[in-house]
Design an enzyme around this catalytic site. Structure first.
Site, short mmCIF file in Angstrom:
data_model
loop_
_atom_site.label_atom_id
_atom_site.label_comp_id
_atom_site.label_asym_id
_atom_site.label_seq_id
_atom_site.Cartn_x
_atom_site.Cartn_y
_atom_site.Cartn_z
N HIS A 1 3.10 13.14 9.68
CA HIS A 1 4.53 13.70 9.49
C HIS A 1 4.26 15.08 8.94
CE1 HIS A 1 8.50 13.98 7.76
NE2 HIS A 1 8.29 14.13 6.52
N SER B 1 12.22 17.06 7.81
CA SER B 1 12.05 15.94 6.80
C SER B 1 13.04 15.26 6.03
CB SER B 1 10.85 16.14 6.09
OG SER B 1 10.40 14.99 5.17
N ASP C 1 3.22 10.29 13.26
CA ASP C 1 4.16 10.00 12.06
C ASP C 1 4.66 8.49 11.56
OD1 ASP C 1 5.92 10.16 9.95
OD2 ASP C 1 6.96 11.96 10.82
#
Lengths: 371, 371
Positions: free
Chosen positions: B350, B145, B317
């Site tokens: 995500h 991330s 995501d």
């Protein structure tokens, strides 16, 4: 300014689905074109959460409407052929009775004393307009976004009242992602100290007004109404010019996309009544066609009987995903309707029906032009 | 409680990318396993926005870490084989110098006097940890991330310092949809009167604290970290039991998904410093690898030289879309790396890298097990 807006008085008391009643209530609407003598050329349009009944311009009100390029003489919803009605939702503050209206039993605005509102109430109020215009059966019922859910309710509650149906970017029930987004929008308003449990200065002309909550709610709305794909092409990482930036603000805006959202919020914040927004938003979360189908969405849809239907959706819509449009198409077909299903790839997300007029016009115009 | 946390002093002054400096700054980190004599078995993990350096449990600190099932003896990131380091980002309040830290030149917390933070600064601070541990070259750099963006910066700023790279659910630049989401999260905090221009009671134990803004920011985060598909299966339209509802609250929670978001927000709000959140969030928006490639993302990626890379992404995501993972894979391959690209269909969005341990373990474990 010329005003094409008409009002329809609702029966008093007007009984609401969840138990309350309204007295001396009304809904605002506009019409275009002429009702024929057989009364069989009427098209009703039910709107998304925020638009007024002013869908398109007319001699009486030449201002551009919210679906200006879709409806009018020679357009997809052809007002030379159809008698077109657009109703402002019950509970919306664009002329219909809503939480900002005066409660006749107290002489004060309803605010949170407004009865619980459902999309079935929105549908029933719209049906009153149609009935009082002397129309027994609509040639076509068009519903967009929230109005698409209200349209499903309309057809379930008034069997035989609709010949053909156009379903645009909507859902047969609110799913948890959409509920989460709307719940957070409502929470931003509720948590704003100036919301004051619904007690802010109505009409946005006073000091006490939940600007902050409404702004956050609107920005979150715009983010979910559009698509990441569109914004990659439109905004990319373009910075604001120095003079557009809020230099005094720590963590102030720097990218064009932030300024775009701010513009949307500014135009909306004081032009839509916050309590009305809360009521309509919650009504969307509550809507579930499965209630009409013994707990099953497809069974609920199968109880709708129209001759023909057009179901349109867009692959980039994250709020009303394409799978939900497919469900509607399947369910209406299972009930016996001749269904056209149009899946578009417009990059604009949920708002495509307001922006990609070319593709939506072709689909809707083509459908309405058929005998 | 046992504590496995170590601290690395940064060179003083520590120069920041955008012009400021920090004096007497430090970053927190933890390690697992043993550095071999050749110093060639080190794996560095850079985290998302909010996790601490406590990635997994150890004898010193047996509490479960944020990637507990991914790293440990015999796990995908095998601490029997690798010397694993996890660094708490510079600017994060989990032990590293951040806006809530004392500014040695004033004796007061930095708050908004903290210099502008970029992910390049986060990368450079992590590199200091590696350097002071005597490691010239990492066997592998793993970034998840936000940490994935910092990892790209690390490799650009320290050529030759990384042999293999694992890129997890990240981006080579912030795109406008992600910027819009993060900007709105920051705005919810900034607009909270209790944020007070960064002057709230630090550490969350005082009266004045932007609970409202932090709660909205976190809920919006959770909405974008997960996926609509997962929630359809997990929450559907399940209502809260009567005793779970906020009966006193108008427009209070009614659906399980709302209560789920509230739980996430409650756990987060007072456990992460709001100013630190703002700095790290903005740093993510600023990150753009095109700055290293004459304005071109692919050219920026082509300037990274590693022997091997694994790039993982997930189709659900919406914050770091799969197209961006493909870009990273292509760019690293164009630069000469042997690239494995893994596109997963995990429903969790995500956050899949924190939840779908089975698939992420298989990919990361398989990659690290190769010679």
């Amino acid at each position: 300014m010329a005003d094409a807006r008409r009002y329809c008085k609702l029966p008093s008391p007007f009984a609401m689905k969840r138990g309350g009643v309204l007295h001396d209530a009304r809904v605002a609407y506009e019409t275009w074109g002429t009702l024929n003598s057989a009364c069989d050329n009427a098209v009703l349009v039910l709107t998304g959460l925020s638009p007024s009944a002013h869908m398109t311009s007319s001699a009486e009100d030449p201002a551009a409407g919210w679906w200006e390029d879709m409806a009018g003489p020679g357009k997809a919803i052809d007002t030379d052929r159809w008698f077109v009605i657009c109703v402002n939702s019950l509970g919306s503050d664009k002329g219909s009775t809503c939480p900002a209206s005066i409660n006749p039993s107290t002489g004060e605005a309803y605010r949170l004393d407004f009865p619980e509102l459902s999309l079935e109430d929105v549908a029933n109020a719209a049906h009153e307009v149609v009935r009082t215009l002397g129309i027994e059966r609509l040639a076509c019922l068009v519903g967009c976004s929230m109005g698409g859910m209200a349209a499903l309710a309309y057809m379930l509650l008034h069997p035989g009242a609709v010949r053909a149906h156009v379903s645009v970017d909507t859902a047969p029930q609110a799913q948890p992602f959409a509920i989460a987004i709307r719940s957070l929008q409502r929470e931003a308003i509720r948590l704003d100290p100036n919301w004051a449990n619904g007690g802010y200065d109505i009409h946005g002309d006073g000091e006490r007004y939940p600007d902050m909550g409404m702004s956050i709610a609107r920005k979150l709305g715009v983010i979910t109404y559009r698509s990441a794909m569109e914004w990659n092409g439109r905004f990319a990482r373009i910075r604001l010019d120095a003079e557009q930036r809020e230099e005094q603000q720590p963590f102030g805006f720097e990218f064009q996309v932030e300024s775009y959202l701010e513009g949307h919020a500014r135009r909306f914040v004081r032009s839509f009544d916050p309590n009305s927004y809360l009521y309509l938003s919650r009504a969307s979360d509550w809507f579930d066609i499965a209630e009409y189908g013994d707990g099953n969405v497809m069974e609920g849809l199968r109880r709708i009987h129209v001759e023909r239907a057009l179901v349109i959706g867009v692959s980039t819509d994250i709020l009303f995903p394409l799978e939900q449009q497919e469900q509607i198409a399947e369910g209406l077909a299972a009930a016996g309707a001749a269904v056209d299903f149009v899946a578009l790839d417009s990059p604009q997300g949920h708002d495509a029906f307001l922006v990609d007029i070319e593709n939506y016009s072709r689909a809707i115009g083509g459908f309405l032009a058929k005998p």
